[in-house]
Design an enzyme around this catalytic site. Sequence first.
Site, PDB file in Angstrom:
ATOM      1  N   GLY A  69       0.821  -1.208   0.000  1.00  0.00           N
ATOM      2  CA  GLY A  69       0.000   0.000   0.000  1.00  0.00           C
ATOM      3  C   GLY A  69       0.851   1.253   0.000  1.00  0.00           C
ATOM      4  O   GLY A  69       1.630   1.470   0.924  1.00  0.00           O
ATOM      5  N   GLY A  70       0.690   2.078  -1.037  1.00  0.00           N
ATOM      6  CA  GLY A  70       1.498   3.281  -1.175  1.00  0.00           C
ATOM      7  C   GLY A  70       0.780   4.547  -0.791  1.00  0.00           C
ATOM      8  O   GLY A  70       1.129   5.630  -1.279  1.00  0.00           O
ATOM      9  N   GLY A  71      -0.229   4.442   0.084  1.00  0.00           N
ATOM     10  CA  GLY A  71      -0.911   5.631   0.591  1.00  0.00           C
ATOM     11  C   GLY A  71      -0.116   6.296   1.702  1.00  0.00           C
ATOM     12  O   GLY A  71       1.044   5.954   1.958  1.00  0.00           O
ATOM     13  N   PHE A 127      -0.269   6.181   5.010  1.00  0.00           N
ATOM     14  CA  PHE A 127       0.221   5.385   6.138  1.00  0.00           C
ATOM     15  C   PHE A 127       1.196   4.319   5.687  1.00  0.00           C
ATOM     16  O   PHE A 127       2.101   3.944   6.430  1.00  0.00           O
ATOM     17  CB  PHE A 127      -0.955   4.752   6.890  1.00  0.00           C
ATOM     18  N   GLY A 128       1.029   3.812   4.475  1.00  0.00           N
ATOM     19  CA  GLY A 128       2.017   2.883   3.942  1.00  0.00           C
ATOM     20  C   GLY A 128       3.379   3.552   3.823  1.00  0.00           C
ATOM     21  O   GLY A 128       4.411   2.974   4.175  1.00  0.00           O
ATOM     22  N   LYS A 188      -7.674   0.145   9.476  1.00  0.00           N
ATOM     23  CA  LYS A 188      -8.656   0.266  10.553  1.00  0.00           C
ATOM     24  C   LYS A 188     -10.056   0.384   9.965  1.00  0.00           C
ATOM     25  O   LYS A 188     -10.278   1.156   9.036  1.00  0.00           O
ATOM     26  CB  LYS A 188      -8.358   1.510  11.401  1.00  0.00           C
ATOM     27  N   ALA A 236       0.230  10.089   9.638  1.00  0.00           N
ATOM     28  CA  ALA A 236       1.311   9.681   8.738  1.00  0.00           C
ATOM     29  C   ALA A 236       2.340  10.793   8.539  1.00  0.00           C
ATOM     30  O   ALA A 236       3.548  10.544   8.555  1.00  0.00           O
ATOM     31  CB  ALA A 236       0.723   9.262   7.388  1.00  0.00           C
ATOM     32  N   LYS A 282     -13.307   4.953  16.461  1.00  0.00           N
ATOM     33  CA  LYS A 282     -12.768   6.311  16.614  1.00  0.00           C
ATOM     34  C   LYS A 282     -12.964   7.134  15.349  1.00  0.00           C
ATOM     35  O   LYS A 282     -13.134   8.364  15.417  1.00  0.00           O
ATOM     36  CB  LYS A 282     -11.296   6.245  17.019  1.00  0.00           C
ATOM     37  N   THR A 313      -7.667  11.731  16.501  1.00  0.00           N
ATOM     38  CA  THR A 313      -8.481  11.827  15.286  1.00  0.00           C
ATOM     39  C   THR A 313      -9.547  12.909  15.397  1.00  0.00           C
ATOM     40  O   THR A 313      -9.895  13.549  14.402  1.00  0.00           O
ATOM     41  CB  THR A 313      -9.158  10.470  15.001  1.00  0.00           C
ATOM     42  N   GLU A 365     -12.039   6.498   6.256  1.00  0.00           N
ATOM     43  CA  GLU A 365     -12.553   5.156   6.567  1.00  0.00           C
ATOM     44  C   GLU A 365     -13.861   5.192   7.355  1.00  0.00           C
ATOM     45  O   GLU A 365     -14.681   4.283   7.259  1.00  0.00           O
ATOM     46  CB  GLU A 365     -11.508   4.374   7.370  1.00  0.00           C
TER      47      GLU A 365
END
Length: 445
Positions: free
Chosen positions: A109-111, A113-114, A207, A240, A291, A348, A381
């Site tokens: 995953g290149g988002g 968080f990745g 998540k 991130a 959350k 968050t 999400e």
Amino acid sequence: MAHMSKLWLIIYFFFFYILLNETHNVNAWISIHSKISTQSLKAWSLQTSTSHRLPRMYLHPSSITQNRIPTTTRTSSSISFAKKTLTLSSTSTSTSSPPPYPVRVAVIGGGNFGLALATVVARKNIATTLLVRSEDIAQQLNIEHRHPRYMSDILLPKNIVATSSPALALSDATYIIHAVPVQYSREFLNQISQYVPSNVPVLSASKGIETTSLGFMADILKECLGSDRSYAFLSGPSFAREICQGVVTAVVIASEDMMLADDLADLMSSDNFRVFTTKDVIGVEIGGAVKNVIALAAGMCEGLGLGTNAMSGLVTRGCAEMRRLGFVLGAKPSTIAGLSGVGDTFGTCFGPLSRNRRFGYRLGKGESIKDILASTTEVAEGVETSKALVRMIKAKCKGYRLDLKYPILFGVANILEGTQTPSEGLKGLMNMPMRMESFDERGWY
């Protein structure tokens, strides 16, 4: 009698000799482990008998083929074996130092968080491969060390190697980190499952709750990659961008396999990235999902201009609903009150970098869901999780008037489904019947 005494004496010295021999081998292992180079360690591992080789819980065929030495549970004074721990008096290794044996980490995953977790691992001088969807993006990452769309202003570590080939990224991985959004995880995992080596553990940083199956990531991973490997789950207040900038961050890793959790904590921890561990997987997953929904409500509250008092009250009551759901599903209250629950909720709901809070803020300002989704490439999400969460509560939580026990979670879902506006949702909360602050005293769950 004299004959029996001699026999017992021989047996005694025989066991004493074995004890000395084992102690000598362990001390020799410590000396070799701390002094010799990686190449010498590889050669030594092949020559030493199996009983004295560096222990490994997560060994797969590619590791054996390449003579890779697996990781121990701790690089300090405790060496973990399969069923017992032998404590030795050796000098502890700093958590910021790389392990003295070859480890390769593949991040899926290149988002945002990745990229952040790949940065955490790469800064420990560990070989890190990033699996992205596009080869063009992979080439740009390898040449410019920046992602063209996500956090493009941040320079990534040069030892991160990006690729769009699952075979290249996963074939020799010691650990795999999964950072694909929950709603896209099942399809992606099914596509790459043939390339994932057997027995390689997977750490999930995703998540939420899948809308189709109402399952958490623990369910999705086992269904897609099998239950014959160990899984771990990372959560906590961790934006991130701040991770990539080296800002101090604390997270928690949950796993039913505590040896894996400890390994990953050692692997990822540094002076500015602290990793705690727990066995409460369901508690960490509940916190990570709920959350985001509470953050949507907090954003709406701010968008409506209701002030800090209202937002603080709403977030607190939202945490009470998280705790109530955790009780029903078997989570520990201490986990809900920890980094993955209340801690992540605070970050968050009040943090300016929160995608879910920003989404809720725009809803509170009067924008439509369609317009908000069309204007961003980032995934909030909480939007899909909110709808799945209400369905899960109706399916798994017994009792009368569940909407009174989970008014915030139900209210956010109603707003996202278009049955009421944010202002109408707030009015409904304010007209709730007055009861004791906590249901705990009466056991109302």
